[in-house]
Motif scaffolding. Structure first.
Motif, PDB file in Angstrom:
ATOM      1  N   ASP A 237       0.885  -1.136   0.075  1.00  0.00           N
ATOM      2  CA  ASP A 237      -0.503   0.076   0.302  1.00  0.00           C
ATOM      3  C   ASP A 237       1.044   1.152   0.111  1.00  0.00           C
ATOM      4  O   ASP A 237       0.950   1.904  -0.634  1.00  0.00           O
ATOM      5  N   ASP A 241       2.610   5.036  -3.567  1.00  0.00           N
ATOM      6  CA  ASP A 241       2.491   6.562  -3.972  1.00  0.00           C
ATOM      7  C   ASP A 241       3.241   7.240  -4.884  1.00  0.00           C
ATOM      8  O   ASP A 241       3.424   7.517  -5.157  1.00  0.00           O
ATOM      9  N   CYS A 266      -2.379  -3.755   1.820  1.00  0.00           N
ATOM     10  CA  CYS A 266      -2.616  -3.536   2.664  1.00  0.00           C
ATOM     11  C   CYS A 266      -2.293  -3.369   4.216  1.00  0.00           C
ATOM     12  O   CYS A 266      -3.730  -3.745   5.328  1.00  0.00           O
ATOM     13  N   ARG A 276      -2.048   6.367   5.696  1.00  0.00           N
ATOM     14  CA  ARG A 276      -2.402   6.729   5.935  1.00  0.00           C
ATOM     15  C   ARG A 276      -2.691   7.417   7.473  1.00  0.00           C
ATOM     16  O   ARG A 276      -4.421   6.424   7.923  1.00  0.00           O
ATOM     17  N   ASN A 278      -3.557   9.160   8.968  1.00  0.00           N
ATOM     18  CA  ASN A 278      -5.040  10.226   9.136  1.00  0.00           C
ATOM     19  C   ASN A 278      -5.950   9.854   8.740  1.00  0.00           C
ATOM     20  O   ASN A 278      -7.063   9.912   8.468  1.00  0.00           O
ATOM     21  N   GLY A 279      -5.805   8.622   7.996  1.00  0.00           N
ATOM     22  CA  GLY A 279      -6.760   8.273   6.986  1.00  0.00           C
ATOM     23  C   GLY A 279      -7.296   6.719   6.618  1.00  0.00           C
ATOM     24  O   GLY A 279      -7.169   6.138   7.634  1.00  0.00           O
ATOM     25  N   LYS A 280      -7.536   6.146   5.454  1.00  0.00           N
ATOM     26  CA  LYS A 280      -8.074   5.083   5.251  1.00  0.00           C
ATOM     27  C   LYS A 280      -7.535   4.874   3.932  1.00  0.00           C
ATOM     28  O   LYS A 280      -8.278   4.729   2.526  1.00  0.00           O
ATOM     29  N   ILE A 281      -6.444   3.860   3.923  1.00  0.00           N
ATOM     30  CA  ILE A 281      -5.746   4.188   2.417  1.00  0.00           C
ATOM     31  C   ILE A 281      -6.785   3.269   2.194  1.00  0.00           C
ATOM     32  O   ILE A 281      -6.457   2.905   0.036  1.00  0.00           O
ATOM     33  N   GLU A 284      -9.164   4.654   0.165  1.00  0.00           N
ATOM     34  CA  GLU A 284      -8.198   6.135  -0.922  1.00  0.00           C
ATOM     35  C   GLU A 284      -8.258   5.001  -2.229  1.00  0.00           C
ATOM     36  O   GLU A 284      -8.775   5.331  -3.589  1.00  0.00           O
ATOM     37  N   ASP A 326      -6.349   4.580  10.481  1.00  0.00           N
ATOM     38  CA  ASP A 326      -5.694   4.028   9.776  1.00  0.00           C
ATOM     39  C   ASP A 326      -4.501   3.830  11.355  1.00  0.00           C
ATOM     40  O   ASP A 326      -3.970   2.390  11.439  1.00  0.00           O
TER      41      ASP A 326
END
Length: 898
Positions: A237, A241, A266, A276, A278-281, A284, A326
């Motif tokens: 994952d 990038d 992942c 990520r 602060n997020g959710k790969i 995304e 995450d």
């Protein structure tokens, strides 16, 4: 009151008509139960479409809930012997760990990675045991782009299969003595094992896409039956990038590459920390791939979550799953069950109630989808059977699974390669490895007897799938004859009086001849990146067509012209658009087809030189690793050849870049006959002899007359230098002028100036490859170093020049470094001067550019005179006279600084 109504009432504050909402939901539920989810999806799409057409604003989302794409009741269970498979995976995990740790206890600088395979082991096991075919009589074989850092696990499997010895495992990352294993997948170093190199990051995903498209190309053109073959690409994952990882997913969707499967591991971590936090790969990537037209399958939760999700009638669990980022998920798996209870389930009282009867150990056992063989099997099966789209599997795992406190789910997991005895003990106990406490400090490899049921099962599964993987074919089974050099007579002979052509035009004539050859014609793969008309190749559009799986669904605007734009289902050209990396990836697929598809192909990738090698240099290096065979042609080459285009358009350094790749043979020919000799040599070596080399050749759009081939110079051309023209033998003073590319023509004119203006003779040497001259010289130097008592060998450039007199001046349209490579091989005591085009490009005429960069005929003449003056054969004021005569400004700034 039903649970569904409870949910509706909970949302009533935002719902002006609760009962109506429930009626719609009930109706949808009924459709799903009676007619299936496909019908429900169709109805929803129609309603959304109608609403939008009536002016309703309905925000688009490419995301689904943060749960598995395949519901528990629809997932197909793995049919294998899971008890055996689990033991085999455990032994592979242990041996992979032992390989890396033992290597670094012996030498702490060797490196290695444990955590990537630890997170991938279940997926790789399911694939190898149930899905991936080896080449056989009834199957062309699947192609695997293995996640590079998981290489120790692949070796561990091959060890259990008996394909790799314990001695090799002990020499992991110790290759120099010929007993070791390469750090990552390297076909160059392990040519019968690895199919593809997948480190550098991002190259595997990109190459896999174009490989899948090339399999479609081979099938459509009836060169090979590839209908049942799949390309599987495993990526991290964090690797997504890389721009190369995602850069071509739109092409895969557009081309409906249903023979392509991406598996994105992942594990939520890259080298330094979360992917990520602060997020959710997964969410995304789902949106990115779904938007690009891919079939997306998420494998997030393992089977132990199924009961909890089934009880989640109010959707609270799913909501918390979605809201948790995450960085939190990584933290949960680095702690324990009590921590998960408090910080995950503690986010809502009803969730705490849901797990009230579960122990902390039960909570800790709640597994991620990537570690559940049933979830993986179901996803792989759907991916294998899906038609009309490429598939991406977004699989949630734990980085360093099984490594315990030393690495599991920790930011340090990727770099962990040294485990202490306690960590090794924990891993032994966790996976039930039959190694005693006394043996533990040695971290012995474990391999049961060949007749053990698990090992027999391992072999049976691979036998059922055609053989062992990964494996690589070193040579194609077929032999294709190459026409004689005389077949290219049209470019070998001198041009007619008054007739001028470019080397680009000569190349077009050569490839046209090959396309007509009965043996090689179908195997030629022209690869273009939207510069076809620049290179005068548009005639091929109509002649052989552009490959497009849909054919041509429109009438081209230039249909009334002879060279109209023609797309065809069986077209031969691969037109990649403005896409050098994609063009190179297509070239690699074709250039390695002899290995991956048992078909010798002859790819010609021609592109705008400046936008080529510097942009796809990493891929060119990978091509060397893959033992690629084919021709790469840098068009409009040289820093002063493409007049008018300017700084970023003028190439003065691609030959420097090409020189760094050992099995790349770079040439900068000036004349058509040189090009023909070089390309014929390439065909002989790569097609007929199946040598693992590839050619980089620069060609120019500048028109001029060509002298034709002088018989007997062929081998010198290939070695990199030959005598083109001899100067006046009666002259008292003499110089040796070398040149390549279009600047050789300035050298020829300089010879005339030296003779006519100064009475100095010049022998003219064409040097199509300064790089090959340098490699030859270095090889000779090495041989002489290691054989001090034998007759010394002589480098080719030395041999040609040692019978001559006078200083040597070399000029090219490239940086001075290009010709500087051969300075050390000049005959003893000879002055050597180099002219080149260092600095940024400019927009102007060719003549002005060559004057600016100080490589035109006047500068070549002055350089020759200066060398003679330094040798003491003429006076220095002769040089000053020449500078004045030719209008050269001695105070002109150095072009490098401008």
């Amino acid at each position: 009151m039903s649970a569904q109504l409870d949910q509706v009432l909970a949302q009533a504050a935002n719902d002006p008509d609760v009962m109506e909402t429930q009626e719609w939901l009930d109706a949808l539920e009924a459709v799903i139960e009676t007619e299936g989810p496909e019908r429900a999806h169709y109805l929803m799409e129609r309603m959304v479409d109608l609403a939008r057409r009536r002016g309703a604003h309905i925000p688009f989302s490419a995301n689904t809930a943060y749960v598995n794409t395949i519901p528990a009741h629809l997932g197909e269970h793995c049919p294998g012997n899971l008890e055996y498979e689990e033991r085999l995976r455990s032994w592979m995990r242990w041996n992979a760990m032992a390989m890396v740790v033992k290597a670094n206890r012996a030498d702490g600088d060797l490196g290695g990675h444990i955590s990537s395979f630890a997170s991938l082991a279940n997926m790789l096991g399911i694939g190898f045991n149930h899905f991936w075919h080896a080449p056989s009589e009834d199957h062309g074989g699947d192609l695997l782009y293995i996640q590079g850092h998981s290489a120790p696990g692949i070796y561990a499997r091959a060890f259990l299969e008996g394909r790799i010895s314990e001695e090799q495992l002990l020499n992991f990352r110790r290759e120099v003595d010929g007993k070791g294993l390469s750090s990552y997948p390297h076909p160059k170093l392990m040519p019968e094992f690895w199919q593809f190199p997948t480190v550098s990051m991002g190259l595997g995903p990109l190459m896999a896409i174009y490989q899948a498209r090339f399999l479609k190309y081979l099938h459509a053109r009836q060169i090979a039956d590839t209908a049942n073959r799949k390309v599987w690409a495993f990526c991290g994952d964090g690797e997504m990038d890389e721009p190369e990882s995602m850069g071509a997913i739109g092409m895969a969707g557009r081309e409906n590459l249903d023979n392509l499967v991406f598996v994105v591991n992942c594990n939520l971590q890259r080298l330094d920390g979360p992917v990520r936090g602060n997020g959710k790969i997964i969410q995304e990537l789902e949106a990115d791939f779904r938007g690009a037209g891919w079939n997306v399958i998420k494998v997030i939760w393992g089977s132990y979550w199924d009961e909890l999700l089934a009880r989640d009638k109010e959707g609270i669990l799913q909501r918390v799953m979605m809201e948790t980022v995450d960085g939190e998920y990584q933290n949960y798996k680095a702690k324990d069950g009590a921590y998960v209870r408090k910080h995950f389930f503690g986010k809502h009282p009803k969730l705490l109630e849901m797990v009230a009867k579960m122990s902390d150990d039960d909570i800790w056992r709640l597994n991620r989808g990537g570690h559940d063989p049933h979830k993986i099997y179901a996803a792989f099966k759907q991916a294998q059977e899906h038609k009309g789209q490429p598939t991406v599997l977004l699989v949630k795992t734990i980085k360093g699974f099984g490594m315990g406190k030393s690495g599991e789910a920790r930011n340090t997991a990727h770099q962990t390669k040294k485990l202490d005895d306690e960590a090794v003990r924990e891993m032994r106990d966790r996976f039930g490895i039959p190694v005693s406490d006394e043996q533990l400090p040695d971290i012995p490899f474990f391999k049961p007897a060949d007749d053990s049921p698990e090992i027999k099962y391992l072999h049976e599964r691979r036998k059922a799938l055609g053989g062992y993987l990964p494996q690589r074919r070193m040579k194609a089974d077929e032999t294709l004859p190459v026409p004689a050099l005389s077949a290219f007579k049209a470019v070998l002979d001198a041009t007619a009086e008054g007739r001028e052509i470019s080397t680009t035009q000569a190349f077009v004539r050569i490839i046209t001849t090959l396309l007509r050859d009965p043996n090689l014609g179908k195997r030629v793969v022209p690869i273009l990146v939207d510069e076809t008309r620049t290179f005068g190749m548009e005639g091929l559009f109509r002649q052989i067509g552009i490959f497009n799986q849909q054919g041509q669904l429109y009438e081209p605007v230039d249909r009334d012209q002879v060279m109209y734009y023609r797309e065809d289902k069986s077209g031969q050209i691969l037109q990649e658009g403005i896409n050098e990396a994609g063009g190179m990836s297509s070239w690699i697929a074709a250039a390695t087809s002899y290995s991956s598809s048992n078909r010798v192909m002859i790819p010609f990738y021609i592109y705008y030189s400046m936008f080529g090698f510097q942009r796809f240099g990493d891929l060119a290096w990978a091509a060397g690793d893959m033992r690629a065979r084919g021709f790469i042609l840098g068009g409009t080459a040289g820093r002063t050849t493409l007049n008018g285009e300017g700084l970023q358009h003028e190439d003065g350094h691609s030959h420097i870049l090409a020189s760094t790749i050992p099995n790349c043979l770079p040439y900068d020919p000036t004349f058509a006959h040189e090009l023909a000799v070089i390309m014929h040599d390439g065909l002989t070596r790569m097609v007929e002899k199946q040598e693992d080399v590839f050619y980089y050749i620069t060609v120019m759009n500048e028109n001029y007359s060509h002298p034709g081939l002088k018989e007997g110079t062929e081998q010198d051309i290939l070695k990199g230098m030959y005598l083109l023209q001899e100067g006046d033998k009666s002259a008292k003073q003499r110089v040796q002028l070398m040149g390549s590319g279009t600047i050789l023509r300035e050298v020829i004119e300089a010879a005339a100036l030296l003779q006519n203006d100064w009475g100095i003779a010049a022998d003219i040497w064409s040097a199509p490859s300064f790089t090959l001259l340098a490699r030859d010289g270095q090889d000779v130097e090495r041989w002489n170093l290691l054989h001090p008592t034998e007759t010394p060998r002589v480098a080719h450039v030395t041999k040609l020049l040692q019978g001559t007199t006078g200083p040597v001046i070399a000029s090219s349209d490239y940086m001075r470094t290009f010709a500087e490579q051969v300075r050390g091989f000049m005959p003893k005591g000879r002055t050597y001067k180099v002219l080149g085009t260092d600095g940024f490009g400019r927009s102007d005429t060719r003549a002005k550019l060559r004057e600016f960069f100080e490589v035109d005929r006047h500068y070549v003449t002055v350089a020759a005179l200066k060398a003679l003056a330094e040798d003491g054969t003429i006076k220095a004021d002769v040089v000053a006279q020449a500078i004045a005569k030719y209008g050269i400004n001695p105070n002109k700034p150095n072009p490098v600084t401008l």
